[in-house]
Scaffold this active site. Structure first.
Site, PDB file in Angstrom:
ATOM      1  N   LYS A  22    -128.782 124.193  -1.690  1.00 17.85           N
ATOM      2  CA  LYS A  22    -129.208 123.534  -2.946  1.00 17.85           C
ATOM      3  C   LYS A  22    -127.990 122.987  -3.672  1.00 17.85           C
ATOM      4  O   LYS A  22    -127.982 121.839  -4.133  1.00 17.85           O
ATOM      5  CB  LYS A  22    -129.922 124.539  -3.841  1.00 17.85           C
ATOM      6  CG  LYS A  22    -130.044 124.080  -5.297  1.00 17.85           C
ATOM      7  CD  LYS A  22    -130.761 125.053  -6.183  1.00 17.85           C
ATOM      8  CE  LYS A  22    -129.910 126.113  -6.767  1.00 17.85           C
ATOM      9  NZ  LYS A  22    -129.100 125.739  -7.925  1.00 17.85           N
ATOM     10  N   ASN A  23    -126.920 123.790  -3.762  1.00 20.46           N
ATOM     11  CA  ASN A  23    -125.768 123.409  -4.577  1.00 20.46           C
ATOM     12  C   ASN A  23    -124.851 122.409  -3.895  1.00 20.46           C
ATOM     13  O   ASN A  23    -123.840 122.013  -4.458  1.00 20.46           O
ATOM     14  CB  ASN A  23    -125.010 124.659  -5.034  1.00 20.46           C
ATOM     15  CG  ASN A  23    -125.853 125.457  -6.021  1.00 20.46           C
ATOM     16  OD1 ASN A  23    -126.847 124.952  -6.545  1.00 20.46           O
ATOM     17  ND2 ASN A  23    -125.483 126.699  -6.240  1.00 20.46           N
ATOM     18  N   CYS A 116    -128.901 128.217 -20.247  1.00 20.16           N
ATOM     19  CA  CYS A 116    -130.036 128.790 -19.544  1.00 20.16           C
ATOM     20  C   CYS A 116    -129.903 130.312 -19.646  1.00 20.16           C
ATOM     21  O   CYS A 116    -129.035 130.835 -20.347  1.00 20.16           O
ATOM     22  CB  CYS A 116    -130.058 128.337 -18.091  1.00 20.16           C
ATOM     23  SG  CYS A 116    -128.555 128.804 -17.263  1.00 20.16           S
ATOM     24  N   ARG A 121    -123.267 127.877 -20.471  1.00 23.29           N
ATOM     25  CA  ARG A 121    -123.041 126.798 -19.490  1.00 23.29           C
ATOM     26  C   ARG A 121    -122.464 125.544 -20.148  1.00 23.29           C
ATOM     27  O   ARG A 121    -123.009 124.449 -20.077  1.00 23.29           O
ATOM     28  CB  ARG A 121    -124.309 126.469 -18.706  1.00 23.29           C
ATOM     29  CG  ARG A 121    -125.132 127.627 -18.263  1.00 23.29           C
ATOM     30  CD  ARG A 121    -124.925 128.200 -16.893  1.00 23.29           C
ATOM     31  NE  ARG A 121    -124.639 127.410 -15.780  1.00 23.29           N
ATOM     32  CZ  ARG A 121    -125.478 127.155 -14.777  1.00 23.29           C
ATOM     33  NH1 ARG A 121    -126.732 127.547 -14.876  1.00 23.29           N
ATOM     34  NH2 ARG A 121    -125.079 126.501 -13.713  1.00 23.29           N
ATOM     35  N   ASP A 306    -123.730 134.117  -7.498  1.00 17.77           N
ATOM     36  CA  ASP A 306    -125.149 133.875  -7.215  1.00 17.77           C
ATOM     37  C   ASP A 306    -125.757 134.962  -6.334  1.00 17.77           C
ATOM     38  O   ASP A 306    -126.981 135.092  -6.270  1.00 17.77           O
ATOM     39  CB  ASP A 306    -125.344 132.515  -6.527  1.00 17.77           C
ATOM     40  CG  ASP A 306    -125.002 131.381  -7.456  1.00 17.77           C
ATOM     41  OD1 ASP A 306    -124.867 130.240  -6.976  1.00 17.77           O
ATOM     42  OD2 ASP A 306    -124.840 131.624  -8.663  1.00 17.77           O
ATOM     43  N   ARG A 398    -136.863 127.048  -7.548  1.00 21.93           N
ATOM     44  CA  ARG A 398    -135.786 126.098  -7.821  1.00 21.93           C
ATOM     45  C   ARG A 398    -134.747 126.148  -6.708  1.00 21.93           C
ATOM     46  O   ARG A 398    -134.052 125.168  -6.457  1.00 21.93           O
ATOM     47  CB  ARG A 398    -135.104 126.433  -9.156  1.00 21.93           C
ATOM     48  CG  ARG A 398    -135.955 126.165 -10.378  1.00 21.93           C
ATOM     49  CD  ARG A 398    -135.153 126.366 -11.630  1.00 21.93           C
ATOM     50  NE  ARG A 398    -133.855 125.774 -11.451  1.00 21.93           N
ATOM     51  CZ  ARG A 398    -132.757 126.215 -12.072  1.00 21.93           C
ATOM     52  NH1 ARG A 398    -132.838 127.234 -12.907  1.00 21.93           N
ATOM     53  NH2 ARG A 398    -131.602 125.643 -11.879  1.00 21.93           N
TER      54      ARG A 398
HETATM   55  C1  EPZ Z   1    -122.375 126.047 -10.053  1.00 21.27           C
HETATM   56  O1  EPZ Z   1    -122.656 126.095 -11.447  1.00 21.27           O
HETATM   57  C2  EPZ Z   1    -123.675 126.442  -9.369  1.00 21.27           C
HETATM   58  N1  EPZ Z   1    -124.708 125.469  -9.708  1.00 21.27           N
HETATM   59  C3  EPZ Z   1    -124.100 127.837  -9.821  1.00 21.27           C
HETATM   60  O2  EPZ Z   1    -125.260 128.185  -9.088  1.00 21.27           O
HETATM   61  C4  EPZ Z   1    -122.986 128.818  -9.469  1.00 21.27           C
HETATM   62  O3  EPZ Z   1    -123.333 130.089  -9.980  1.00 21.27           O
HETATM   63  C5  EPZ Z   1    -121.666 128.359 -10.103  1.00 21.27           C
HETATM   64  O4  EPZ Z   1    -121.370 127.009  -9.672  1.00 21.27           O
HETATM   65  C6  EPZ Z   1    -120.500 129.244  -9.717  1.00 21.27           C
HETATM   66  O5  EPZ Z   1    -120.376 129.268  -8.327  1.00 21.27           O
HETATM   67  C7  EPZ Z   1    -124.750 124.295  -9.042  1.00 21.27           C
HETATM   68  O6  EPZ Z   1    -123.942 124.019  -8.181  1.00 21.27           O
HETATM   69  C8  EPZ Z   1    -125.866 123.352  -9.416  1.00 21.27           C
HETATM   70  P1  EPZ Z   1    -119.000 126.622 -12.956  1.00 21.27           P
HETATM   71  P2  EPZ Z   1    -121.577 125.495 -12.497  1.00 21.27           P
HETATM   72  O7  EPZ Z   1    -118.715 125.319 -13.615  1.00 21.27           O
HETATM   73  O8  EPZ Z   1    -120.978 124.265 -11.946  1.00 21.27           O
HETATM   74  C9  EPZ Z   1    -117.889 128.110 -17.332  1.00 21.27           C
HETATM   75  C10 EPZ Z   1    -127.425 128.969  -8.797  1.00 21.27           C
HETATM   76  O9  EPZ Z   1    -127.954 130.073  -8.998  1.00 21.27           O
HETATM   77  N2  EPZ Z   1    -117.674 126.683 -17.617  1.00 21.27           N
HETATM   78  O10 EPZ Z   1    -118.145 127.072 -11.819  1.00 21.27           O
HETATM   79  O11 EPZ Z   1    -122.206 125.447 -13.838  1.00 21.27           O
HETATM   80  C11 EPZ Z   1    -119.366 128.407 -17.093  1.00 21.27           C
HETATM   81  O12 EPZ Z   1    -120.023 128.613 -18.323  1.00 21.27           O
HETATM   82  C12 EPZ Z   1    -126.491 128.394  -9.820  1.00 21.27           C
HETATM   83  O13 EPZ Z   1    -127.604 128.263  -7.756  1.00 21.27           O
HETATM   84  C13 EPZ Z   1    -117.123 126.333 -18.836  1.00 21.27           C
HETATM   85  O14 EPZ Z   1    -116.820 127.183 -19.679  1.00 21.27           O
HETATM   86  O15 EPZ Z   1    -120.504 126.685 -12.467  1.00 21.27           O
HETATM   87  C14 EPZ Z   1    -119.326 129.646 -16.259  1.00 21.27           C
HETATM   88  O16 EPZ Z   1    -119.151 130.769 -17.097  1.00 21.27           O
HETATM   89  C15 EPZ Z   1    -126.319 129.297 -11.027  1.00 21.27           C
HETATM   90  N3  EPZ Z   1    -116.936 125.018 -19.113  1.00 21.27           N
HETATM   91  C16 EPZ Z   1    -118.072 129.443 -15.397  1.00 21.27           C
HETATM   92  O17 EPZ Z   1    -117.273 128.464 -16.080  1.00 21.27           O
HETATM   93  C17 EPZ Z   1    -117.270 124.033 -18.216  1.00 21.27           C
HETATM   94  O18 EPZ Z   1    -117.050 122.832 -18.522  1.00 21.27           O
HETATM   95  C18 EPZ Z   1    -118.378 128.945 -14.000  1.00 21.27           C
HETATM   96  O19 EPZ Z   1    -119.043 127.731 -14.130  1.00 21.27           O
HETATM   97  C19 EPZ Z   1    -117.833 124.416 -16.979  1.00 21.27           C
HETATM   98  C20 EPZ Z   1    -118.016 125.745 -16.698  1.00 21.27           C
END
Ligand code: EPZ
Length: 417
Positions: A22-23, A116, A121, A306, A398
């Site tokens: 998915k990701n 969410c 996020r 995840d 999802r």
């Molecule tokens: C991706 O989310 C995945 N989603 C998530 O999978 C996965 O858990 C995550 O990467 C970590 O591997 C998709 O690919 C669609 P991050 P993403 O940016 O990109 C903070 C699932 O269950 N952050 O690495 O949102 C954020 O809040 C989903 O399939 C900021 O603070 O993850 C989090 O605490 C859930 N500012 C941490 O970093 C930003 O601008 C990691 O987020 C971006 C992120």
């Protein structure tokens, strides 16, 4: 809303072929905005999050149709630069359109993707990186209006945290920018490398994907290509958790073993034995799981956040105590309250969850509030005594393709109503 009815304590057996990731599908679909002509995606999973991305592509002016797990996107020009709120809110993965539409149209207007159940996020890292590449960003009343009237230009960008989404935004914005971009402290998740393989197939010049320093040399334009998405490593981890809690032996087909390097040691600590053979992985679970001591979620190649919820569900019936440390998201233990209704003994404190294994769980009526939390409830239902009713199945769908069919094919007593 549909529900899942599970009668637990059934041993599983047999083999299952992994769905596409998915990701990986979500950012690659957004990337087709950048690539003129036809792109064909193989092993594109049939998921509500993916359908939401296809709706955004159609809104923007692409033709997108599916035949089984093959998706065809025809991009003869993008007619718009805005993504309506109704479409943005359907999936977090829609944020990938930020960098893609900005690069293609010189402007993008979209509603801020909501937080969410697992956390705020924010997208501050995405926006900071896009500003480095020459974008102006205006945020007002939940709307984001980014412009690059003189086009985007290469830059040296460093992320304070290896954010998956921010890394994808930079990749999508930089591959047709003027000049070269170096991204330092990039996320190393396999889905990033998969996106880079697709973009390079379209004519981009990206080096280092999968490492923490990426080099992107801007090219004038991209042309669509055919690409087979990588298998979903989180679905693999979830199915392993299902086998682990039911003392089963099952085989996963279509596995890329190195993508599971951060996951398997935790299950091995619990007593599971893995046998790898070409692109298959057989897991043999013990009659009762041992505790995993401590599980820390980390950016790839560490243990993936995840997989925390499904593994935590397995830990609830292990023979001892397991401590989880959730280092990535600030609110990712929502499933523990529901697991407690099934008899689990879990104490959460901030980023820690202490799981005291119990001899068995009992079926109950439970409600999912997020994607991986829903998976945890299914894992628990498979090993609980009696019947479990899981609502909030829309969260599960999802990220998991036909979960009740996959688990039924392995011998689980599970029905969707
Ligand atoms: C991706 O989310 C995945 N989603 C998530 O999978 C996965 O858990 C995550 O990467 C970590 O591997 C998709 O690919 C669609 P991050 P993403 O940016 O990109 C903070 C699932 O269950 N952050 O690495 O949102 C954020 O809040 C989903 O399939 C900021 O603070 O993850 C989090 O605490 C859930 N500012 C941490 O970093 C930003 O601008 C990691 O987020 C971006 C992120």
């Amino acid at each position: 809303m549909s529900k899942l009815y599970i009668t637990g304590q059934k041993r599983l057996s047999g083999a299952v072929t992994l769905q596409g990731a998915k990701n990986s599908a979500l950012p690659v679909l957004a990337a087709t905005v950048l690539a003129g002509g036809e792109s064909v995606l193989y092993r594109c999973p049939q998921l509500s999050d993916v359908e939401a991305s296809l709706r955004i592509l159609r809104w923007l002016g692409c033709r997108a149709q599916r035949s089984g797990d093959t998706v065809l996107v025809q991009n003869d020009g993008i007619a718009r630069h805005d993504v309506p709120d109704a479409l943005m809110r359907q999936t977090r993965g829609s944020i990938a359109f930020l960098g893609a539409v900005l690069a293609r149209q010189g402007r993008v207007r979209l509603s801020l993707p909501g937080g969410c159940a697992i956390g705020q996020r924010p997208i501050d890292l995405h926006l900071k990186a896009l500003r480095c590449l020459g974008a102006t960003v205006r945020e007002r009343h939940g709307w984001l209006d980014c412009r690059a009237p003189h086009g985007l230009h290469g830059a040296d960008v460093t992320l304070p945290f290896p954010s998956v989404g921010a890394t994808e935004s930079v990749l999508l914005a930089a591959c047709t920018a003027e000049g070269t971009t170096t991204l330092t402290n990039a996320a190393r998740e396999p889905e990033i490398a998969d996106l880079a393989v697709f973009l390079n197939g379209c004519g981009a010049r990206i080096q280092g994907a999968g490492d923490s320093v990426l080099q992107i040399e801007g090219v004038p334009q991209l042309t669509g290509c055919a690409h087979a998405l990588i298998p979903d490593r989180i679905v693999a981890a979830t199915i392993i958790a299902c086998a682990a809690v039911t003392g089963s032996e099952i085989t996963l087909q279509g596995v890329i073993h190195r993508h599971l390097a951060g996951v398997l040691p935790a299950f091995e600590d619990a007593g599971c034995v893995f046998t790898a053979h070409e692109n298959e992985l057989r897991v043999t679970a013990p009659p009762r799981l041992r505790p995993m001591k401590i599980v820390r979620t980390m950016p790839y190649p560490g243990f993936p956040t995840d997989a925390q919820a499904p593994l935590l569900a397995a830990a609830t019936v292990a023979d001892g105590t397991t401590v989880f440390m959730e280092n990535i998201f600030e609110n990712r233990y929502r499933h523990t309250a529901e697991l407690a209704r099934m008899g689990a003994d879990i104490k959460t404190e901030g980023k820690f969850a202490v799981v005291e294994g119990v001899s068995r769980l009992y079926g109950a009526t439970v409600e999912a509030t997020d994607l991986r939390g829903a998976a945890a409830l299914v894992v628990a239902g498979l090993c609980a005594e009696g019947k479990t009713e899981v609502s909030g199945v829309q969260f599960l769908e999802r990220g998991y393709e036909a979960p009740e069919q996959v688990l039924s094919s392995l011998g689980a007593d599970i029905k969707k109503v």
